[in-house]
Structures are given as structure tokens and as C-alpha cells.
Motif scaffolding. Structure first.
Motif, short mmCIF file in Angstrom:
data_model
loop_
_atom_site.label_atom_id
_atom_site.label_comp_id
_atom_site.label_asym_id
_atom_site.label_seq_id
_atom_site.Cartn_x
_atom_site.Cartn_y
_atom_site.Cartn_z
N GLU A 1 1.67 6.92 -6.66
CA GLU A 1 0.59 7.87 -6.95
C GLU A 1 1.05 9.30 -6.68
N GLU A 2 1.76 9.51 -5.57
CA GLU A 2 2.26 10.84 -5.25
C GLU A 2 3.28 11.30 -6.26
N ALA A 3 4.14 10.39 -6.71
CA ALA A 3 5.15 10.76 -7.70
C ALA A 3 4.50 11.11 -9.03
N ILE B 1 0.84 -1.21 0.00
CA ILE B 1 0.00 0.00 0.00
C ILE B 1 0.87 1.25 0.00
N ASN B 2 1.93 1.26 0.81
CA ASN B 2 2.82 2.42 0.85
C ASN B 2 3.51 2.64 -0.49
N ASN B 3 3.92 1.56 -1.15
CA ASN B 3 4.54 1.69 -2.47
C ASN B 3 3.56 2.24 -3.49
#
Length: 138
Positions: A111-113, A104-106
Motif C-alpha cells: 500500500e505504501e509503495a 499484514i506488514n506485506n
């Protein structure tokens, strides 16, 4: 009336609803992870260990017997196999949760990148003009 209104405000607050959803989802997720450990991971692990079922491992302190009145007295045992099983279950559950959180963190990082715009590029002409301006100020 004040107590009822205060309770209503408390009960419909976002934090309480989020907590309720988390508890429900956690219970369902716990069943899924338990099934993963007990039904998918433990059978091959037991096979690798020579068919050992940890739950059968114990030390008998006093043998069971039937007394003269016909009442069965159960054996007194230390069931260290259950303890080992719970430790293995915990380790596998912790690993499964870690891998899911990591995934999930990846996904969040990707998504943020993707949503972060690239920094604006500065061309050489602008840099030269800024240097000239700074020289003129001096």
C-alpha cells in the motif's frame, strides 16, 4: 467533582479505548488460534507421530489405590505430556501470529509503495542548463 471529571477524561481517552478494543479482539483471536491448533493442526500431527496423544504421556511416581476404608487414593504422576502439548501449542500459536503479522506488514508495504509517487525525472536539457549555470557562477 474534580475526581469524576478526571476519571471521565481518562476513560474516554483514545489510548484506553484502543486498549479495550485490543483486549477484546485478542480474546476472540486467541479462541480462533486455539481452535486452529487443537482442531486443525494437532490431529494430523498426532497421526504422523503414530496416534500419540501428548496429554496421555506421564511418569507414575506412586500408583493409585483404594485404602481399606474404601477411599480412592489417586496416583501421583508427572504429566510431562501436558507440558509437551503446551510447548507445541505455543510454537504453533507463535507461528500463526507471526504469519499473520507478516502478511499484514506485506500488505502495508504494498500500500505504501502504491501511494508513493515516483521521483521526478530530470531531462538532459535541464542537467546541461544547471551545469552551464554552475560554470557561469565560477
Amino acid at each position: 467533582m474534580g475526581l469524576i471529571k478526571e476519571f471521565k477524561d481518562f476513560a474516554v481517552r483514545g489510548n484506553v479505548v484502543d486498549l479495550a478494543v485490543a483486549v477484546i479482539m485478542g480474546g476472540a483471536f486467541g479462541k480462533v488460534v486455539s481452535s486452529l491448533v487443537n482442531d486443525i493442526l494437532m490431529p494430523p500431527l498426532g497421526l504422523l507421530l503414530g496416534g500419540v496423544d501428548f496429554k496421555d504421556l506421564m511418569v507414575v511416581l506412586k500408583e493409585g489405590y483404594v485404602d481399606p476404608a474404601g477411599v480412592e487414593i489417586v496416583a501421583v504422576t508427572i504429566n510431562y505430556g501436558n507440558f509437551i502439548q503446551f510447548i507445541v501449542d505455543f510454537a504453533l500459536v507463535a507461528l500463526a501470529v507471526f504469519l499473520i503479522v507478516r502478511l499484514i506488514n506485506n500488505l502495508k508495504k504494498k500500500e505504501e509503495a502504491a501511494t508513493t509517487p515516483p521521483p521526478p525525472t530530470v531531462n538532459k536539457t535541464e542537467v546541461l542548463l544547471e551545469e552551464i549555470r554552475d560554470l557561469l557562477k565560477k
